[in-house]
Scaffold this motif. Structure first.
Motif, PDB file in Angstrom:
ATOM      1  N   ASP A 274       0.864  -1.186   0.000  1.00 31.98           N
ATOM      2  CA  ASP A 274       0.000   0.000   0.000  1.00 31.98           C
ATOM      3  C   ASP A 274       0.896   1.229   0.000  1.00 31.98           C
ATOM      4  O   ASP A 274       2.110   1.098   0.081  1.00 31.98           O
TER       5      ASP A 274
ATOM      6  N   ILE B  74      -2.894  -0.889  -8.006  1.00 36.50           N
ATOM      7  CA  ILE B  74      -3.916  -1.657  -7.284  1.00 36.50           C
ATOM      8  C   ILE B  74      -3.202  -2.741  -6.479  1.00 36.50           C
ATOM      9  O   ILE B  74      -2.368  -3.466  -7.041  1.00 36.50           O
ATOM     10  N   SER B  75      -3.542  -2.865  -5.193  1.00 38.94           N
ATOM     11  CA  SER B  75      -2.820  -3.806  -4.330  1.00 38.94           C
ATOM     12  C   SER B  75      -3.529  -5.155  -4.193  1.00 38.94           C
ATOM     13  O   SER B  75      -4.727  -5.269  -4.472  1.00 38.94           O
TER      14      SER B  75
ATOM     15  N   THR C 187      -4.444  -6.560  -1.481  1.00 40.96           N
ATOM     16  CA  THR C 187      -5.552  -6.478  -0.514  1.00 40.96           C
ATOM     17  C   THR C 187      -6.833  -6.026  -1.209  1.00 40.96           C
ATOM     18  O   THR C 187      -7.915  -6.548  -0.956  1.00 40.96           O
ATOM     19  N   MET C 188      -6.694  -5.047  -2.092  1.00 38.88           N
ATOM     20  CA  MET C 188      -7.877  -4.522  -2.797  1.00 38.88           C
ATOM     21  C   MET C 188      -8.481  -5.596  -3.693  1.00 38.88           C
ATOM     22  O   MET C 188      -9.689  -5.711  -3.831  1.00 38.88           O
TER      23      MET C 188
ATOM     24  N   GLU D  38     -10.188  -8.396  -1.649  1.00 38.22           N
ATOM     25  CA  GLU D  38     -11.465  -7.912  -1.124  1.00 38.22           C
ATOM     26  C   GLU D  38     -12.597  -8.171  -2.132  1.00 38.22           C
ATOM     27  O   GLU D  38     -13.756  -8.285  -1.779  1.00 38.22           O
TER      28      GLU D  38
END
Ligand code: PGA
Length: 251
Positions: free
Chosen positions: A71, A78-79, A81-82, A85
Protein backbone atom coordinates in the motif's frame (compact mmCIF):
# COMPACT_ATOMS: atom_id res chain seq x y z
CA UNK A 1 -3.31 -35.44 -14.27
CA UNK A 2 -3.23 -31.69 -14.67
CA UNK A 3 -6.64 -30.04 -14.75
CA UNK A 4 -6.99 -27.84 -17.81
CA UNK A 5 -7.38 -24.13 -17.21
CA UNK A 6 -8.96 -21.73 -19.68
CA UNK A 7 -8.75 -18.04 -18.82
CA UNK A 8 -10.33 -15.11 -20.63
CA UNK A 9 -8.20 -11.98 -20.73
CA UNK A 10 -10.66 -9.21 -21.52
CA UNK A 11 -7.87 -6.59 -21.70
CA UNK A 12 -9.12 -2.98 -21.85
CA UNK A 13 -12.58 -3.96 -23.08
CA UNK A 14 -16.09 -3.98 -21.61
CA UNK A 15 -17.98 -1.42 -19.57
CA UNK A 16 -19.63 -2.77 -16.44
CA UNK A 17 -22.88 -3.33 -18.34
CA UNK A 18 -21.12 -5.17 -21.18
CA UNK A 19 -19.05 -7.21 -18.72
CA UNK A 20 -22.22 -8.31 -16.96
CA UNK A 21 -23.81 -9.43 -20.21
CA UNK A 22 -20.70 -11.41 -21.09
CA UNK A 23 -20.23 -13.12 -17.73
CA UNK A 24 -23.90 -14.02 -17.49
CA UNK A 25 -23.72 -15.56 -20.97
CA UNK A 26 -20.68 -17.64 -19.99
CA UNK A 27 -22.24 -18.62 -16.68
CA UNK A 28 -25.49 -19.73 -18.29
CA UNK A 29 -23.64 -22.16 -20.56
CA UNK A 30 -21.08 -23.47 -18.10
CA UNK A 31 -23.09 -23.68 -14.88
CA UNK A 32 -22.09 -26.73 -12.88
CA UNK A 33 -19.29 -27.77 -15.22
CA UNK A 34 -16.10 -28.50 -13.27
CA UNK A 35 -13.92 -30.59 -15.56
CA UNK A 36 -12.04 -27.57 -16.87
CA UNK A 37 -11.07 -24.70 -14.58
CA UNK A 38 -12.48 -21.48 -16.02
CA UNK A 39 -11.25 -18.00 -15.13
CA UNK A 40 -12.43 -14.61 -16.38
CA UNK A 41 -10.19 -11.55 -16.11
CA UNK A 42 -12.23 -8.37 -16.62
CA UNK A 43 -10.77 -4.87 -16.33
CA UNK A 44 -10.45 -3.59 -12.74
CA UNK A 45 -13.57 -1.43 -13.06
CA UNK A 46 -15.79 -4.47 -13.68
CA UNK A 47 -14.28 -6.83 -11.07
CA UNK A 48 -16.85 -6.09 -8.39
CA UNK A 49 -19.91 -6.51 -10.61
CA UNK A 50 -18.57 -9.63 -12.34
CA UNK A 51 -17.48 -11.08 -9.00
CA UNK A 52 -20.99 -10.60 -7.60
CA UNK A 53 -22.42 -12.62 -10.47
CA UNK A 54 -19.86 -15.36 -9.83
CA UNK A 55 -20.64 -15.85 -6.11
CA UNK A 56 -21.15 -19.62 -5.68
CA UNK A 57 -20.01 -20.24 -9.26
CA UNK A 58 -17.26 -22.61 -10.39
CA UNK A 59 -15.96 -19.83 -12.62
CA UNK A 60 -13.14 -17.95 -10.94
CA UNK A 61 -12.30 -14.28 -11.00
CA UNK A 62 -8.94 -13.01 -12.20
CA UNK A 63 -7.40 -9.63 -12.97
CA UNK A 64 -4.78 -8.42 -15.42
CA UNK A 65 -2.09 -6.84 -13.25
CA UNK A 66 -1.31 -5.84 -9.69
CA UNK A 67 1.21 -3.85 -7.70
CA UNK A 68 4.25 -5.47 -6.15
CA UNK A 69 3.77 -3.22 -3.10
CA UNK A 70 1.38 -3.55 -0.17
CA UNK A 71 0.00 0.00 0.00
CA UNK A 72 1.08 3.62 0.00
CA UNK A 73 2.05 6.33 -2.45
CA UNK A 74 1.86 4.43 -5.76
CA UNK A 75 -0.49 6.49 -7.89
CA UNK A 76 -2.61 4.42 -10.25
CA UNK A 77 -1.68 1.06 -8.77
CA UNK A 78 -3.92 -1.66 -7.28
CA UNK A 79 -2.82 -3.81 -4.33
CA UNK A 80 -3.34 -7.46 -3.47
CA UNK A 81 -5.55 -6.48 -0.51
CA UNK A 82 -7.88 -4.52 -2.80
CA UNK A 83 -8.08 -7.44 -5.20
CA UNK A 84 -8.69 -10.03 -2.56
CA UNK A 85 -11.46 -7.91 -1.12
CA UNK A 86 -13.22 -8.46 -4.46
CA UNK A 87 -12.59 -12.23 -4.33
CA UNK A 88 -10.01 -12.21 -7.09
CA UNK A 89 -8.15 -15.54 -7.23
CA UNK A 90 -5.87 -15.23 -10.26
CA UNK A 91 -3.71 -12.41 -11.57
CA UNK A 92 -2.16 -12.25 -15.03
CA UNK A 93 1.41 -10.98 -14.70
CA UNK A 94 4.02 -10.08 -17.28
CA UNK A 95 1.67 -10.05 -20.24
CA UNK A 96 3.58 -9.09 -23.38
CA UNK A 97 1.51 -5.92 -23.73
CA UNK A 98 2.69 -4.83 -20.30
CA UNK A 99 6.25 -5.78 -21.13
CA UNK A 100 6.09 -3.92 -24.45
CA UNK A 101 4.06 -0.77 -23.69
CA UNK A 102 4.81 -0.30 -19.99
CA UNK A 103 8.36 -1.59 -19.98
CA UNK A 104 7.74 -4.27 -17.37
CA UNK A 105 10.88 -6.30 -16.98
CA UNK A 106 11.42 -9.80 -15.59
CA UNK A 107 12.64 -8.15 -12.40
CA UNK A 108 9.29 -6.44 -11.86
CA UNK A 109 7.27 -9.43 -12.97
CA UNK A 110 9.21 -11.52 -10.45
CA UNK A 111 8.49 -9.01 -7.66
CA UNK A 112 4.79 -9.17 -8.47
CA UNK A 113 4.79 -12.97 -8.71
CA UNK A 114 6.37 -13.18 -5.27
CA UNK A 115 3.85 -10.75 -3.80
CA UNK A 116 0.96 -12.67 -5.37
CA UNK A 117 2.17 -15.98 -3.96
CA UNK A 118 2.84 -14.50 -0.52
CA UNK A 119 -0.72 -13.21 -0.41
CA UNK A 120 -2.47 -16.30 -1.78
CA UNK A 121 -3.21 -14.98 -5.23
CA UNK A 122 -2.39 -17.30 -8.11
CA UNK A 123 -0.22 -15.73 -10.80
CA UNK A 124 -0.62 -16.54 -14.49
CA UNK A 125 2.88 -15.65 -15.65
CA UNK A 126 3.21 -14.82 -19.34
CA UNK A 127 6.28 -15.45 -21.47
CA UNK A 128 6.83 -15.51 -25.22
CA UNK A 129 9.11 -14.46 -28.03
CA UNK A 130 8.65 -11.73 -30.64
CA UNK A 131 8.58 -12.54 -34.34
CA UNK A 132 12.11 -11.27 -34.97
CA UNK A 133 13.39 -13.35 -32.08
CA UNK A 134 11.78 -16.50 -33.47
CA UNK A 135 13.12 -15.75 -36.95
CA UNK A 136 16.62 -15.26 -35.57
CA UNK A 137 16.40 -18.70 -33.93
CA UNK A 138 16.31 -17.21 -30.44
CA UNK A 139 12.96 -18.51 -29.19
CA UNK A 140 14.44 -20.82 -26.57
CA UNK A 141 16.96 -18.28 -25.37
CA UNK A 142 14.33 -15.57 -24.92
CA UNK A 143 11.76 -17.83 -23.30
CA UNK A 144 14.32 -19.35 -20.95
CA UNK A 145 15.50 -15.93 -19.77
CA UNK A 146 11.89 -14.85 -19.15
CA UNK A 147 11.01 -18.05 -17.27
CA UNK A 148 14.12 -17.96 -15.10
CA UNK A 149 13.83 -14.22 -14.49
CA UNK A 150 10.09 -13.98 -13.84
CA UNK A 151 10.02 -17.08 -11.66
CA UNK A 152 13.30 -16.65 -9.80
CA UNK A 153 13.33 -17.81 -6.16
CA UNK A 154 9.91 -19.47 -6.33
CA UNK A 155 9.93 -22.72 -4.37
CA UNK A 156 8.68 -26.09 -5.60
CA UNK A 157 5.81 -25.82 -3.15
CA UNK A 158 4.82 -22.34 -4.35
CA UNK A 159 4.80 -23.61 -7.93
CA UNK A 160 1.58 -25.48 -7.13
CA UNK A 161 -0.17 -22.12 -7.31
CA UNK A 162 1.58 -20.86 -10.44
CA UNK A 163 0.29 -21.06 -14.00
CA UNK A 164 2.61 -20.19 -16.88
CA UNK A 165 1.20 -18.90 -20.17
CA UNK A 166 3.30 -19.32 -23.30
CA UNK A 167 2.20 -16.56 -25.63
CA UNK A 168 4.29 -16.03 -28.75
CA UNK A 169 3.96 -12.29 -29.27
CA UNK A 170 3.59 -12.70 -33.05
CA UNK A 171 0.43 -14.77 -32.46
CA UNK A 172 -1.35 -12.36 -30.10
CA UNK A 173 -4.32 -10.67 -31.72
CA UNK A 174 -2.90 -11.31 -35.18
CA UNK A 175 -4.97 -14.32 -36.19
CA UNK A 176 -1.68 -16.23 -36.59
CA UNK A 177 -1.65 -19.18 -34.21
CA UNK A 178 1.44 -21.21 -33.47
CA UNK A 179 0.97 -24.69 -34.91
CA UNK A 180 0.28 -27.30 -32.27
CA UNK A 181 3.78 -28.70 -32.90
CA UNK A 182 5.45 -25.31 -32.49
CA UNK A 183 3.53 -24.68 -29.28
CA UNK A 184 4.10 -28.17 -27.87
CA UNK A 185 7.83 -27.84 -28.48
CA UNK A 186 8.08 -24.65 -26.44
CA UNK A 187 5.75 -25.95 -23.72
CA UNK A 188 7.92 -29.05 -23.26
CA UNK A 189 10.98 -26.79 -23.22
CA UNK A 190 9.45 -24.61 -20.47
CA UNK A 191 8.57 -27.67 -18.40
CA UNK A 192 12.18 -28.79 -18.73
CA UNK A 193 13.44 -25.45 -17.38
CA UNK A 194 11.07 -25.72 -14.40
CA UNK A 195 12.33 -29.25 -13.78
CA UNK A 196 15.84 -27.88 -13.71
CA UNK A 197 14.83 -25.02 -11.41
CA UNK A 198 12.68 -26.82 -8.83
CA UNK A 199 12.51 -30.51 -9.64
CA UNK A 200 10.40 -33.14 -11.34
CA UNK A 201 7.32 -33.04 -9.13
CA UNK A 202 6.71 -29.31 -9.50
CA UNK A 203 7.44 -29.47 -13.24
CA UNK A 204 4.95 -32.29 -13.74
CA UNK A 205 2.26 -30.49 -11.79
CA UNK A 206 2.71 -27.10 -13.48
CA UNK A 207 -0.03 -26.02 -15.84
CA UNK A 208 1.19 -24.26 -18.96
CA UNK A 209 -1.38 -22.42 -21.04
CA UNK A 210 -1.03 -21.48 -24.66
CA UNK A 211 -2.12 -17.99 -25.74
CA UNK A 212 -2.17 -16.25 -29.11
CA UNK A 213 -5.19 -16.30 -31.42
CA UNK A 214 -6.63 -19.39 -29.78
CA UNK A 215 -10.19 -19.94 -30.93
CA UNK A 216 -12.79 -22.69 -31.04
CA UNK A 217 -11.50 -23.99 -34.38
CA UNK A 218 -7.90 -24.57 -33.25
CA UNK A 219 -8.39 -25.15 -29.53
CA UNK A 220 -8.99 -28.88 -29.64
CA UNK A 221 -5.77 -29.63 -31.45
CA UNK A 222 -3.69 -27.34 -29.25
CA UNK A 223 -5.27 -28.67 -26.07
CA UNK A 224 -4.64 -32.28 -27.07
CA UNK A 225 -0.86 -31.76 -26.96
CA UNK A 226 0.77 -33.44 -23.96
CA UNK A 227 2.27 -30.25 -22.48
CA UNK A 228 -0.53 -27.79 -23.29
CA UNK A 229 -2.74 -27.55 -20.23
CA UNK A 230 -5.09 -24.75 -21.16
CA UNK A 231 -5.42 -21.44 -22.89
CA UNK A 232 -5.18 -17.72 -22.20
CA UNK A 233 -7.73 -16.23 -24.54
CA UNK A 234 -7.93 -12.61 -25.67
CA UNK A 235 -10.13 -11.76 -28.66
CA UNK A 236 -12.20 -14.94 -28.55
CA UNK A 237 -12.97 -14.38 -24.86
CA UNK A 238 -14.95 -11.20 -25.56
CA UNK A 239 -18.00 -13.10 -26.69
CA UNK A 240 -19.71 -15.81 -24.62
CA UNK A 241 -20.27 -18.22 -27.51
CA UNK A 242 -16.67 -18.35 -28.73
CA UNK A 243 -15.23 -18.51 -25.20
CA UNK A 244 -17.56 -21.31 -24.14
CA UNK A 245 -16.73 -23.26 -27.30
CA UNK A 246 -13.03 -23.09 -26.39
CA UNK A 247 -13.77 -24.32 -22.86
CA UNK A 248 -15.76 -27.20 -24.36
CA UNK A 249 -12.84 -28.06 -26.62
CA UNK A 250 -10.85 -28.67 -23.43
CA UNK A 251 -13.30 -31.27 -22.11
P1 PGA B 1 -5.49 -13.19 -28.41
O1 PGA B 1 -4.79 -12.67 -27.07
O2 PGA B 1 -6.26 -14.45 -28.04
O3 PGA B 1 -6.41 -12.06 -28.82
O4 PGA B 1 -4.42 -13.47 -29.40
C1 PGA B 1 -4.23 -13.56 -26.14
C2 PGA B 1 -3.61 -12.77 -25.01
O5 PGA B 1 -3.04 -11.70 -25.25
O6 PGA B 1 -3.67 -13.19 -23.83
Amino acid sequence: MRKKIIAGNWKMNKTVADALTLVKGIQAELAGSTEVEVVVCPPFTALKSVGDVLTDSQIKLGCQNMSSENDGAYTGEISHTMLKELFVKYVILGHSERRQYYKETDFWVNKKVKKALETNLRPIVCVGEKLEEREAGNTEKVVEAQVRGSLADITAEQFENVVVAYEPVWAIGTGKTATSEQAQEVHAFIRGIIRDMVGEKAAKGLRIQYGGSMKASNAKELLSQPDIDGGLIGGAALEARSFVDIVKAGL
